[in-house]
Scaffold this motif. Structure first.
Motif, mmCIF file in Angstrom:
data_model
loop_
_atom_site.group_PDB
_atom_site.id
_atom_site.type_symbol
_atom_site.label_atom_id
_atom_site.label_comp_id
_atom_site.label_asym_id
_atom_site.label_seq_id
_atom_site.Cartn_x
_atom_site.Cartn_y
_atom_site.Cartn_z
ATOM 1 N N HIS A 11 0.843 -1.194 0.000
ATOM 2 C CA HIS A 11 0.000 0.000 0.000
ATOM 3 C C HIS A 11 0.880 1.247 0.000
ATOM 4 O O HIS A 11 2.103 1.154 -0.066
ATOM 5 C CB HIS A 11 -0.948 0.016 1.215
ATOM 6 C CG HIS A 11 -0.309 0.413 2.511
ATOM 7 N ND1 HIS A 11 -1.007 0.928 3.586
ATOM 8 C CD2 HIS A 11 0.982 0.385 2.921
ATOM 9 C CE1 HIS A 11 -0.181 1.181 4.584
ATOM 10 N NE2 HIS A 11 1.018 0.861 4.217
ATOM 11 N N GLU A 44 0.064 -3.463 11.760
ATOM 12 C CA GLU A 44 0.720 -3.162 10.486
ATOM 13 C C GLU A 44 2.184 -3.595 10.521
ATOM 14 O O GLU A 44 2.730 -4.085 9.541
ATOM 15 C CB GLU A 44 0.618 -1.666 10.210
ATOM 16 C CG GLU A 44 1.069 -1.247 8.839
ATOM 17 C CD GLU A 44 0.823 0.227 8.616
ATOM 18 O OE1 GLU A 44 -0.135 0.551 7.907
ATOM 19 O OE2 GLU A 44 1.585 1.057 9.153
ATOM 20 N N HIS A 66 5.054 0.369 -0.623
ATOM 21 C CA HIS A 66 5.801 -0.535 0.244
ATOM 22 C C HIS A 66 4.843 -1.626 0.745
ATOM 23 O O HIS A 66 3.645 -1.573 0.475
ATOM 24 C CB HIS A 66 6.429 0.218 1.430
ATOM 25 C CG HIS A 66 5.421 0.835 2.343
ATOM 26 N ND1 HIS A 66 4.768 2.006 2.051
ATOM 27 C CD2 HIS A 66 4.925 0.434 3.534
ATOM 28 C CE1 HIS A 66 3.925 2.306 3.026
ATOM 29 N NE2 HIS A 66 3.998 1.362 3.945
ATOM 30 N N HIS A 113 3.708 -4.785 3.883
ATOM 31 C CA HIS A 113 3.676 -5.186 5.290
ATOM 32 C C HIS A 113 3.285 -6.656 5.412
ATOM 33 O O HIS A 113 2.575 -7.192 4.556
ATOM 34 C CB HIS A 113 2.619 -4.391 6.065
ATOM 35 C CG HIS A 113 2.927 -2.943 6.201
ATOM 36 N ND1 HIS A 113 3.926 -2.477 7.018
ATOM 37 C CD2 HIS A 113 2.383 -1.855 5.619
ATOM 38 C CE1 HIS A 113 3.965 -1.156 6.950
ATOM 39 N NE2 HIS A 113 3.050 -0.743 6.104
ATOM 40 N N CYS A 156 5.580 6.607 4.332
ATOM 41 C CA CYS A 156 4.450 5.783 3.890
ATOM 42 C C CYS A 156 3.777 6.321 2.630
ATOM 43 O O CYS A 156 2.811 5.733 2.141
ATOM 44 C CB CYS A 156 3.429 5.642 5.012
ATOM 45 S SG CYS A 156 4.035 4.596 6.350
HETATM 46 ZN ZN LIG Z 1 2.664 1.001 5.368
#
Ligand SMILES: [Zn+2]
Length: 134
Positions: free
Chosen positions: A14, A123, A27, A29, A23
């Motif tokens: 995302h 996350e 990237h 998770h 962010c």
């Molecule tokens: Zn993230």
């Protein structure tokens, strides 16, 4: 009141739009989702909900819908390019923050008739957002 917690995991990519930090870059998770499910009474087996039932009703949806996919805001400039490449993208009308994803998992669990009362969305190992409706 009885409560159980069931943990599920999945991987996703995302980024956040209208955001000035790291962010804002695409990237990924390894997310952990913990569903908290309550019931005032136990069923005939002595359970709130069978842990396997939670996995079947929600874990399967996570695997088939969000796992190993990009989850992006509908206004993300990368969306058209990824879709043109045939990449499976999950499109949201909100930023794919842990908070919003926790709420969406909650809504999905409720739609699957799970008496979920809260969802923790980890996350990263150190960052968790919780959604509960009250
Ligand atoms: Zn993230």
């Amino acid at each position: 009141m009885y409560r159980i917690a069931r943990e599920l995991g999945f991987c996703y990519g995302h980024r956040l739009i209208d955001y000035a930090g790291k962010c804002a870059q695409l990237h990924g998770h390894n997310a952990r989702v913990v569903l908290h499910v309550e019931a005032p009474d136990l069923d005939a087996q002595g359970m709130v909900v069978d842990f396997f039932e939670v996995r079947d009703r929600l874990g399967r949806w996570l695997d088939e819908t969000w796992d190993h996919r990009m989850i992006l805001h509908e206004n993300d400039p990368a969306l058209a390019a990824l879709q043109a490449l045939g990449e499976p993208v999950v499109v949201l009308d909100c930023n794919p923050t842990a908070e919003n994803l926790a709420r969406l998992v909650y809504d999905r669990a409720r739609a699957a008739d799970l008496p979920v009362v809260a969802v923790d969305f980890w996350e990263t190992p150190g960052c968790c957002a919780t959604y509960r409706p009250d």
